[in-house]
Write a protein that holds these residues in place. Structure first.
Motif, PDB file in Angstrom:
ATOM      1  N   ILE A 120       0.799 -10.403  -4.953  1.00  0.00           N
ATOM      2  CA  ILE A 120       1.652 -11.474  -4.445  1.00  0.00           C
ATOM      3  C   ILE A 120       2.947 -11.413  -5.243  1.00  0.00           C
ATOM      4  N   ALA A 121       4.010 -10.971  -4.607  1.00  0.00           N
ATOM      5  CA  ALA A 121       5.318 -10.856  -5.242  1.00  0.00           C
ATOM      6  C   ALA A 121       6.222 -11.928  -4.660  1.00  0.00           C
ATOM      7  N   VAL A 122       6.795 -12.738  -5.527  1.00  0.00           N
ATOM      8  CA  VAL A 122       7.643 -13.837  -5.079  1.00  0.00           C
ATOM      9  C   VAL A 122       9.033 -13.665  -5.670  1.00  0.00           C
ATOM     10  N   ASP A 123      10.047 -13.691  -4.804  1.00  0.00           N
ATOM     11  CA  ASP A 123      11.436 -13.673  -5.249  1.00  0.00           C
ATOM     12  C   ASP A 123      11.805 -15.102  -5.623  1.00  0.00           C
ATOM     13  N   SER A 167      10.071 -12.482  -9.609  1.00  0.00           N
ATOM     14  CA  SER A 167      11.282 -11.753  -9.989  1.00  0.00           C
ATOM     15  C   SER A 167      12.519 -12.567  -9.639  1.00  0.00           C
ATOM     16  N   THR A 168      13.610 -12.254 -10.329  1.00  0.00           N
ATOM     17  CA  THR A 168      14.889 -12.900 -10.069  1.00  0.00           C
ATOM     18  C   THR A 168      16.004 -11.888 -10.316  1.00  0.00           C
ATOM     19  N   ARG A 169      17.090 -12.040  -9.577  1.00  0.00           N
ATOM     20  CA  ARG A 169      18.274 -11.214  -9.784  1.00  0.00           C
ATOM     21  C   ARG A 169      19.444 -12.046 -10.291  1.00  0.00           C
ATOM     22  N   GLY A 191       3.976 -12.275   1.386  1.00  0.00           N
ATOM     23  CA  GLY A 191       3.711 -11.044   2.099  1.00  0.00           C
ATOM     24  C   GLY A 191       2.230 -10.703   2.181  1.00  0.00           C
ATOM     25  N   VAL A 192       1.371 -11.687   1.948  1.00  0.00           N
ATOM     26  CA  VAL A 192      -0.070 -11.495   2.043  1.00  0.00           C
ATOM     27  C   VAL A 192      -0.635 -12.694   2.791  1.00  0.00           C
TER      28      VAL A 192
END
Length: 88
Positions: free
Chosen positions: A2-5, A42-44, A22-23
């Protein structure tokens, strides 16, 4: 996984990861099977503090567990100059 922006989430609010992950959640796990979730934030653009709270039913009772960094939120920092301080 589980990847969260974290840049896409509202500031200071609890949100469900399902629309962002996305799951497909929830999932059924048969007795004797395991489900391993890998969480990634993650963050940009920001410095973000975050935790995750998982809720599930084990067939007998509702369960809840908070995932954090030894009792404190995880901290994720943007790769360049940050535009916020602990914004999430």
């Amino acid at each position: 996984m589980i990847a969260v922006d974290l840049d896409d989430l509202p500031l200071g609010r609890t949100v469900s990861a399902a629309p962002h992950a996305g799951v497909d959640l929830p999932r059924d796990v048969a007795p004797g099977e395991s489900l391993i979730l890998r969480l990634s934030g993650s963050t940009r653009r920001h410095v973000c503090d975050w935790t995750a709270t998982l809720h599930w039913w084990d067939g007998t009772r509702a369960r809840k567990r908070t995932i954090d960094h030894r009792g404190r939120p995880f901290r994720v920092t943007a790769p360049g100059p940050a535009t916020g301080d602990a914004a999430r």
